[in-house]
Design an enzyme around this catalytic site. Sequence first.
Site, PDB file in Angstrom:
ATOM      1  N   GLY A   1       0.703  -1.157  -0.129  1.00  0.00           N
ATOM      2  CA  GLY A   1       0.060   0.098  -0.133  1.00  0.00           C
ATOM      3  C   GLY A   1       0.870   1.182   0.001  1.00  0.00           C
ATOM      4  O   GLY A   1       1.868   1.303   0.385  1.00  0.00           O
TER       5      GLY A   1
ATOM      6  N   TYR B   1       1.673   9.273   3.714  1.00  0.00           N
ATOM      7  CA  TYR B   1       3.001   9.254   4.674  1.00  0.00           C
ATOM      8  C   TYR B   1       4.247   8.258   4.229  1.00  0.00           C
ATOM      9  O   TYR B   1       5.179   8.391   4.754  1.00  0.00           O
ATOM     10  CB  TYR B   1       2.666   9.166   6.108  1.00  0.00           C
ATOM     11  CG  TYR B   1       1.741  10.216   6.517  1.00  0.00           C
ATOM     12  CD1 TYR B   1       2.267  11.436   6.617  1.00  0.00           C
ATOM     13  CD2 TYR B   1       0.678   9.981   7.100  1.00  0.00           C
ATOM     14  CE1 TYR B   1       1.328  12.526   6.888  1.00  0.00           C
ATOM     15  CE2 TYR B   1      -0.129  10.760   7.826  1.00  0.00           C
ATOM     16  CZ  TYR B   1       0.098  12.121   7.493  1.00  0.00           C
ATOM     17  OH  TYR B   1      -0.691  13.170   8.069  1.00  0.00           O
TER      18      TYR B   1
ATOM     19  N   GLU C   1       5.065   4.383   2.397  1.00  0.00           N
ATOM     20  CA  GLU C   1       4.740   2.939   2.114  1.00  0.00           C
ATOM     21  C   GLU C   1       4.498   1.760   2.974  1.00  0.00           C
ATOM     22  O   GLU C   1       5.116   2.104   3.969  1.00  0.00           O
ATOM     23  CB  GLU C   1       5.860   2.520   1.072  1.00  0.00           C
ATOM     24  CG  GLU C   1       6.000   3.057  -0.136  1.00  0.00           C
ATOM     25  CD  GLU C   1       7.100   2.538  -0.941  1.00  0.00           C
ATOM     26  OE1 GLU C   1       7.191   3.107  -2.175  1.00  0.00           O
ATOM     27  OE2 GLU C   1       7.753   1.801  -0.474  1.00  0.00           O
TER      28      GLU C   1
ATOM     29  N   LYS D   1       4.956  -0.171   7.933  1.00  0.00           N
ATOM     30  CA  LYS D   1       4.665   1.016   7.396  1.00  0.00           C
ATOM     31  C   LYS D   1       6.084   1.870   7.460  1.00  0.00           C
ATOM     32  O   LYS D   1       6.550   2.180   8.754  1.00  0.00           O
ATOM     33  CB  LYS D   1       3.484   1.850   8.446  1.00  0.00           C
ATOM     34  CG  LYS D   1       2.971   3.123   7.694  1.00  0.00           C
ATOM     35  CD  LYS D   1       1.672   3.344   8.267  1.00  0.00           C
ATOM     36  CE  LYS D   1       1.124   4.758   7.902  1.00  0.00           C
ATOM     37  NZ  LYS D   1       0.006   5.126   8.717  1.00  0.00           N
TER      38      LYS D   1
ATOM     39  N   ASP E   1      -9.188  10.373  10.894  1.00  0.00           N
ATOM     40  CA  ASP E   1      -9.320  10.215   9.534  1.00  0.00           C
ATOM     41  C   ASP E   1      -9.842   8.955   9.011  1.00  0.00           C
ATOM     42  O   ASP E   1      -9.250   8.029   8.530  1.00  0.00           O
ATOM     43  CB  ASP E   1      -7.729  10.086   8.916  1.00  0.00           C
ATOM     44  CG  ASP E   1      -7.452  10.254   7.405  1.00  0.00           C
ATOM     45  OD1 ASP E   1      -8.406  10.606   6.804  1.00  0.00           O
ATOM     46  OD2 ASP E   1      -6.445   9.928   7.048  1.00  0.00           O
TER      47      ASP E   1
HETATM   48  P1  ADP Z   1      -1.411   5.975   5.571  1.00  0.00           P
HETATM   49  O1  ADP Z   1      -1.072   6.661   6.899  1.00  0.00           O
HETATM   50  O2  ADP Z   1      -0.393   6.460   4.584  1.00  0.00           O
HETATM   51  O3  ADP Z   1      -2.361   6.335   4.778  1.00  0.00           O
HETATM   52  P2  ADP Z   1      -2.213   3.442   6.237  1.00  0.00           P
HETATM   53  O4  ADP Z   1      -1.806   2.798   7.562  1.00  0.00           O
HETATM   54  O5  ADP Z   1      -3.492   4.045   6.162  1.00  0.00           O
HETATM   55  O6  ADP Z   1      -1.031   4.620   5.561  1.00  0.00           O
HETATM   56  O7  ADP Z   1      -2.044   2.167   5.071  1.00  0.00           O
HETATM   57  C1  ADP Z   1      -2.154   2.388   3.850  1.00  0.00           C
HETATM   58  C2  ADP Z   1      -2.529   1.223   3.089  1.00  0.00           C
HETATM   59  O8  ADP Z   1      -1.808  -0.068   3.297  1.00  0.00           O
HETATM   60  C3  ADP Z   1      -4.007   0.797   3.545  1.00  0.00           C
HETATM   61  O9  ADP Z   1      -5.022   1.506   2.914  1.00  0.00           O
HETATM   62  C4  ADP Z   1      -4.094  -0.857   3.512  1.00  0.00           C
HETATM   63  O10 ADP Z   1      -4.349  -0.831   2.005  1.00  0.00           O
HETATM   64  C5  ADP Z   1      -2.333  -1.012   3.392  1.00  0.00           C
HETATM   65  N1  ADP Z   1      -2.344  -1.660   4.936  1.00  0.00           N
HETATM   66  C6  ADP Z   1      -1.760  -0.706   5.990  1.00  0.00           C
HETATM   67  N2  ADP Z   1      -1.516  -1.522   6.883  1.00  0.00           N
HETATM   68  C7  ADP Z   1      -1.790  -2.852   6.709  1.00  0.00           C
HETATM   69  C8  ADP Z   1      -1.681  -3.882   7.408  1.00  0.00           C
HETATM   70  N3  ADP Z   1      -1.623  -4.229   8.523  1.00  0.00           N
HETATM   71  N4  ADP Z   1      -1.887  -5.176   6.735  1.00  0.00           N
HETATM   72  C9  ADP Z   1      -2.473  -5.256   5.534  1.00  0.00           C
HETATM   73  N5  ADP Z   1      -2.499  -3.832   4.741  1.00  0.00           N
HETATM   74  C10 ADP Z   1      -2.224  -2.751   5.142  1.00  0.00           C
HETATM   75 MG    MG Z   2      -4.395   5.729   5.442  1.00  0.00          MG
END
Ligand code: ADP
Ligand code: MG
Length: 574
Positions: free
Chosen positions: A277, A281, A283, A297, A398
């Site tokens: 994803g 902020y 990847e 993350k 959010d």
């Molecule tokens: P950001 O703060 O950049 O938006 P997120 O934490 O929302 O980051 O994560 C972005 C994307 O990554 C999510 O919408 C999801 O698709 C994928 N993602 C994030 N965390 C996980 C996880 N623990 N398991 C599977 N996919 C995840």
């Molecule tokens: Mg997000």
Amino acid sequence: MALAGSVLLLFNLLIFIRGIVCDLGLPQNHLIENEADSPEENLQDDTGDIDLRNKLHDQMIKAYSKIPVKKYKCYSCEPPDCREGPPCYNALQCWKSRVRDSNGQERVSRGCTTQQEQVPLYCSTQHHHHHGHTKRHTGGQYAIDCCVGDFCNNGSFPLLPPIIYPDEVPVYSDHSVYIWKLTLAILGPIVVLGTLGSVVILLMRRRHRKRLMAARSLHSDPESYCPSDDMLRATAAGDTTLREYLEQSLTSGSGSGLPLLIQRTLAKQISLAECIGKGRYGEVWRGIWHGENVAVKIFFSRDEASWSRETEIYSTVLLRHENILGYIGSDMTSRNSCTQLWLITHYHALGSLYDHLNRATLTHHQMMKLCLSMINGLVHLHSEIFGTQGKPAIAHRDIKSKNVLVKNNGTCVIADFGLAVTHTQATGALDMAPNPRVGTKRYMAPEVLDETINMQCFEALRRADMYAVGLVLWEIGRRTLCNGVVEDYKPPFYDAVPNDPSFEDMRKVVCVDQQRPAIPNRWASDPTLAGISKIIRECWHQKPNVRLPSLRVKKTLVKLASNDRQVHLDLDTL
Ligand code: ADP
Ligand code: MG
């Protein structure tokens, strides 16, 4: 400051190098000049301009003839070995000399300079011997010392430089001085630059380490730096599973993640497998830690504030909940001399609710599971738990389908706490970034869009979350089958605003026109969907104080679920 210092240093260094290089050039010019001026060179050089030389010679003799004449007595002896001889008289100057012939034979002698024209020829310079050191003078070498005074030409004879054979290296010749200077010119800057580089690297490492320490102290009190016995045991046990580690962390009091001691080695032990994803902020990657999947993350280094925020929120004691994304740990490392900010959580293969709804349609049972678990997570987040081991109330700010993840068992977890704000009743303290326009525009409540929201009021933030929950419930409802009918997945306001809408686009639709997504007619004929549509309307109400709180939504959903025969949930556990 540091940059200016470095530039200044480099500038000085350049001047230094130039100095040495220039210095290196100078003596050679000097030599050439001397050689050209040398009377002996003039004598031996038959390629020069003879007329001009004769002219100069005459001028010199004239100049010397003007010096007042005084006559001296001098020692006099003959070469080769200058045995005692009678003194000579009427000398303008006394001299003593050493001559080396082309075979290397040396001869010494003393005597008188009685002719005016001899003086400039032999005695115009004090030390003639250095004219003789060049190897090109195959005709021989000589050195002569002249002096003024009776018998002043006593004592030792002037010395000639040692004979240089082609394969011999002179120990203290001018040549060696140049080699030394050349070496210095090459090595000097290397040493200086090397030292400078080391100092810069050392300083950067120190700064980096300081930041690491600061970051790590974020989610720990000073005591937790002292490893407890529990932690040490956990570290030593190589076969401990993730769950065991996490259970241990709850008792060791290091927040909701892994024991801190283990967090510190986390990044080194994780191998990144695939990017799953991309967000605001950075990847998100699937990584492997001790054979188990984890989500990593990776924040852009410029977004250290978001990483700190999320780390801080996840480290809240008692945040751990089955409907909040499970936190494992955070780490700040450097790779290729770049700071990397990692946040490690449980991995959920089904991805976000947004991905899931795009892929699949839902039965009533599946829909209820998603809705109830999501709202259950939000109730936990929004509630303050009192006591020493309590938790503050947290507003997410959010909420959207991309920030809710779906577990394999069909329930949801709330993720992405980069914008979250905490509140403690006792102090009334709110910690928050001052910008009211944060979050995802498509999901912003009307009072956020028109900036009438009172940011100092925590309740207002909770209500803005509930507006977004209304939109997510609408997204879920559309994908719920009823008599085999279902709508396509669409994001809220898909038909009212363009992709990536601006604030203005959103404000016009949501605040001015007070539009909301359309609720399909078919929902009315389904008691559960009809009940959900009522919740949705109350969540996205224009007036924040009319919106349902999360706990009320949860209770209404539980009631709807208990009345739906297609739903078989253990509602008592909620
Ligand atoms: P950001 O703060 O950049 O938006 P997120 O934490 O929302 O980051 O994560 C972005 C994307 O990554 C999510 O919408 C999801 O698709 C994928 N993602 C994030 N965390 C996980 C996880 N623990 N398991 C599977 N996919 C995840
Ligand atoms: Mg997000």
